[in-house]
Design a protein around this motif. Sequence first.
Motif, PDB file in Angstrom:
ATOM      1  N   LEU A   1      -1.691  -9.337  -3.517  1.00 11.62           N
ATOM      2  CA  LEU A   1      -1.571  -9.933  -4.838  1.00 11.62           C
ATOM      3  C   LEU A   1      -0.178  -9.754  -5.431  1.00 11.62           C
ATOM      4  O   LEU A   1       0.268 -10.574  -6.237  1.00 11.62           O
ATOM      5  N   LYS A   2       0.509  -8.705  -5.025  1.00 15.03           N
ATOM      6  CA  LYS A   2       1.855  -8.455  -5.539  1.00 15.03           C
ATOM      7  C   LYS A   2       2.873  -9.452  -4.985  1.00 15.03           C
ATOM      8  O   LYS A   2       3.849  -9.759  -5.615  1.00 15.03           O
TER       9      LYS A   2
ATOM     10  N   MET B   1       0.850  -1.164   0.000  1.00 15.14           N
ATOM     11  CA  MET B   1       0.000   0.000   0.000  1.00 15.14           C
ATOM     12  C   MET B   1       0.896   1.228   0.000  1.00 15.14           C
ATOM     13  O   MET B   1       1.750   1.368   0.861  1.00 15.14           O
ATOM     14  N   SER B   2       0.699   2.083  -0.952  1.00 16.87           N
ATOM     15  CA  SER B   2       1.517   3.283  -1.003  1.00 16.87           C
ATOM     16  C   SER B   2       1.198   4.181   0.187  1.00 16.87           C
ATOM     17  O   SER B   2       0.086   4.177   0.720  1.00 16.87           O
ATOM     18  N   ALA B   3       2.167   4.917   0.600  1.00 13.80           N
ATOM     19  CA  ALA B   3       2.002   5.768   1.781  1.00 13.80           C
ATOM     20  C   ALA B   3       0.910   6.810   1.568  1.00 13.80           C
ATOM     21  O   ALA B   3       0.137   7.109   2.478  1.00 13.80           O
ATOM     22  N   GLY B   4       0.821   7.346   0.370  1.00 12.21           N
ATOM     23  CA  GLY B   4      -0.190   8.356   0.071  1.00 12.21           C
ATOM     24  C   GLY B   4      -1.599   7.797   0.152  1.00 12.21           C
ATOM     25  O   GLY B   4      -2.501   8.409   0.716  1.00 12.21           O
TER      26      GLY B   4
ATOM     27  N   LYS C   1      -9.035  -2.310  -0.276  1.00  3.43           N
ATOM     28  CA  LYS C   1      -8.604  -2.424  -1.674  1.00  3.43           C
ATOM     29  C   LYS C   1      -7.084  -2.375  -1.770  1.00  3.43           C
ATOM     30  O   LYS C   1      -6.465  -3.195  -2.448  1.00  3.43           O
ATOM     31  N   GLU C   2      -6.482  -1.445  -1.070  1.00  7.51           N
ATOM     32  CA  GLU C   2      -5.031  -1.304  -1.134  1.00  7.51           C
ATOM     33  C   GLU C   2      -4.327  -2.505  -0.509  1.00  7.51           C
ATOM     34  O   GLU C   2      -3.317  -2.974  -1.010  1.00  7.51           O
ATOM     35  N   ARG C   3      -4.875  -3.026   0.602  1.00  5.27           N
ATOM     36  CA  ARG C   3      -4.262  -4.210   1.214  1.00  5.27           C
ATOM     37  C   ARG C   3      -4.355  -5.411   0.288  1.00  5.27           C
ATOM     38  O   ARG C   3      -3.412  -6.195   0.181  1.00  5.27           O
ATOM     39  N   SER C   4      -5.476  -5.560  -0.398  1.00  4.95           N
ATOM     40  CA  SER C   4      -5.620  -6.702  -1.308  1.00  4.95           C
ATOM     41  C   SER C   4      -4.667  -6.565  -2.500  1.00  4.95           C
ATOM     42  O   SER C   4      -4.113  -7.568  -2.960  1.00  4.95           O
TER      43      SER C   4
END
Length: 57
Positions: free
Chosen positions: A55-56, A1-4, A48-51
């Motif tokens: 996946l990455k 997850m990007s910091a922003g 959403k960001e955690r998922s």
Amino acid sequence: MSAGQKAKAMAEQVVGQAVRKVAHAAGKDTTAAKGAALEARGKARAVKERSKDRLKH
């Protein structure tokens, strides 16, 4: 997850919760619902960001 994106999700959750609580205390049901929606949107953004991160890896 990007910091922003993480910060944006957390900010939406905090602001939404604050708006909801203040509006509920003041008896403003419509504004309380908007605050709850903002809080839910922040939670959805975080999920959403955690998922995406999972996946990455």
